[in-house]
Enzyme design. Sequence first.
Site, PDB file in Angstrom:
ATOM      1  N   SER A 154       3.147   4.583  -2.017  1.00  0.00           N
ATOM      2  CA  SER A 154       4.523   4.908  -2.409  1.00  0.00           C
ATOM      3  C   SER A 154       4.797   4.512  -3.850  1.00  0.00           C
ATOM      4  O   SER A 154       4.252   3.532  -4.341  1.00  0.00           O
ATOM      5  CB  SER A 154       5.489   4.146  -1.479  1.00  0.00           C
ATOM      6  OG  SER A 154       6.810   4.200  -1.998  1.00  0.00           O
ATOM      7  N   TYR A 171       8.045  -4.155   2.022  1.00  0.00           N
ATOM      8  CA  TYR A 171       7.457  -2.829   2.298  1.00  0.00           C
ATOM      9  C   TYR A 171       6.513  -2.437   1.157  1.00  0.00           C
ATOM     10  O   TYR A 171       5.359  -2.072   1.382  1.00  0.00           O
ATOM     11  CB  TYR A 171       8.555  -1.774   2.457  1.00  0.00           C
ATOM     12  CG  TYR A 171       8.018  -0.369   2.348  1.00  0.00           C
ATOM     13  CD1 TYR A 171       8.234   0.379   1.190  1.00  0.00           C
ATOM     14  CD2 TYR A 171       7.252   0.185   3.360  1.00  0.00           C
ATOM     15  CE1 TYR A 171       7.721   1.657   1.064  1.00  0.00           C
ATOM     16  CE2 TYR A 171       6.731   1.465   3.244  1.00  0.00           C
ATOM     17  CZ  TYR A 171       6.964   2.189   2.083  1.00  0.00           C
ATOM     18  OH  TYR A 171       6.432   3.446   1.953  1.00  0.00           O
ATOM     19  N   LYS A 208       2.187  -1.886   0.877  1.00  0.00           N
ATOM     20  CA  LYS A 208       1.477  -0.731   0.303  1.00  0.00           C
ATOM     21  C   LYS A 208       0.481  -1.191  -0.766  1.00  0.00           C
ATOM     22  O   LYS A 208      -0.649  -0.707  -0.830  1.00  0.00           O
ATOM     23  CB  LYS A 208       2.479   0.273  -0.272  1.00  0.00           C
ATOM     24  CG  LYS A 208       3.305   0.991   0.782  1.00  0.00           C
ATOM     25  CD  LYS A 208       2.414   1.728   1.779  1.00  0.00           C
ATOM     26  CE  LYS A 208       3.198   2.465   2.842  1.00  0.00           C
ATOM     27  NZ  LYS A 208       2.322   3.166   3.811  1.00  0.00           N
TER      28      LYS A 208
END
Length: 339
Positions: free
Chosen positions: A125, A149, A153
Site C-alpha cells: 500500500s 496497518y 505492510k
Amino acid sequence: MATILLTGATGYIGSHTWLELQTAGYDVVGLDDFSNSSPEVVDRLEQLAGRAPVFERASVCDADAMHTVFERHRIDAVVHFAAFKAVGESTQQPLRYYANNVGGLLTLATAMRAHDVKRIVFSSSATVYGKPETLPIREDAATHATNPYGETKLIGEKILLDMAAAEAGWQSGVLRYFNPVGAHESGRIGEDPRGVPNNLMPYVAQVAIGRRARLSVFGDDYDTPDGTGVRDYIHVVDLAQGHVKALDRLLVTPGSLLVNLGTGRGHSVLELIAAYERASGKPVPYDIVARRPGDIDSCYADPAKALADIGWQATRDLAAMCEDSWRWQSMNPHGFDAA
Ligand code: WQD
C-alpha cells in the site's frame, strides 16, 4: 496454464482479481475465511465467469489448513490479499493486525516453502510512504509507516525481500496500491465495507443511494488547490489487471519486482464528490469538519516503473470509477448480505 492460489479471494480487490486472472487464462484456487467478506461473492463470481469457482474456505493463519490446500492443489504462484486494512482500526487493535497480517504471511510463506512454491504477489500500500517528501511518489521514495496497518505492510515487504535473498528461485512481486475505487462493469461485485465506511468513495456512494444523510469532509485547509485532500484514485479493475501483469512477469522472468499501482493523477475530495454527482445524477450533501488525524495533504504515484517493469498502466478515469461504483451501489443498495 499456471494455477494461482488467491488468498482473500472474496474481498473487494481479490474478487476483481479473480475475474481478471480467469479472463487471462489462469486457473484459480480462491481462498477466504469470510472474516471481512461475504460467501455471496462466490456465487456472483460463478455467474460472471460461467463456471464453478474452485474455492477453499480457510484462514491463512491456520497452518494445518494451508498445508492441506497446497497438498490438494498444484499451485504455481500465490497472490496474497488476505489481510485487515483499516488504518484507524489498526491503531486501536495493533496486536490483531500484527497477528493477522504478519502472522498470516509467515504461515502462508512457510506452507509455500514446504511445498516448493516460490512465487508470491503481495498486496502492499502507498501508506508505506507516510507523508511523502516529494510528489509524484516513486518506488525509491523513503518509506515511513505512520500506523500499525502500514507497518504490517512494510514488515511483509521485508520478509519477502529476505526470503528472496535466502532462497534460490524465490520471487516476490510487491504491489503498492494507491486508492482503489469503483467496481466491475457488471455491477455484480463491488466494494461492500462492513459498518460505517472508512474510505471516501464507498461513503459517498452510500450518501448518493440514501443510506447515509451527509458526507463529512475531513478538512478543507490542506495545501491543495481547493484545500481538500488529494489522492490517486485507481479503478479496481485496472488494479486487478496490474496483478495479472505482475504474475505474467514473475512466471517468465527470474527475479523480484516492486511497483506502485496508481494512475499518476491526483483528485481532491471535492472533485470526487462532483464527479460522483455527475455519474449518479444524485446530490451528495456534505459538511466540512475537522481534519482526520493522520491524514496527509496529497498522495499520488509516479506510474513509470510499473509501465517499464510489467507493461501496465491504468486506463480508466475518475468518471468511469464513479459510474461503475454507482452501478454497483444502485444495483446492490445494501451490499451482498441483502442478497
Ligand atoms: C481519501 C480522502 C480523507 C472519508 C486509506 C488508507 C490506505 C488505503 C486506502 C489500504 C482523504 C477524505 C475520507 C470521509 C473524507 N487502504 N475523506 N471523508 O486515507 O487516502 O487511504 O485507504 O491499503 O492505506 O490509508 O483513503 O478514502 O480514507 O480518504 O473527507 O468520510 O478522503 O481525508 O483526504 P486514504 P480515504
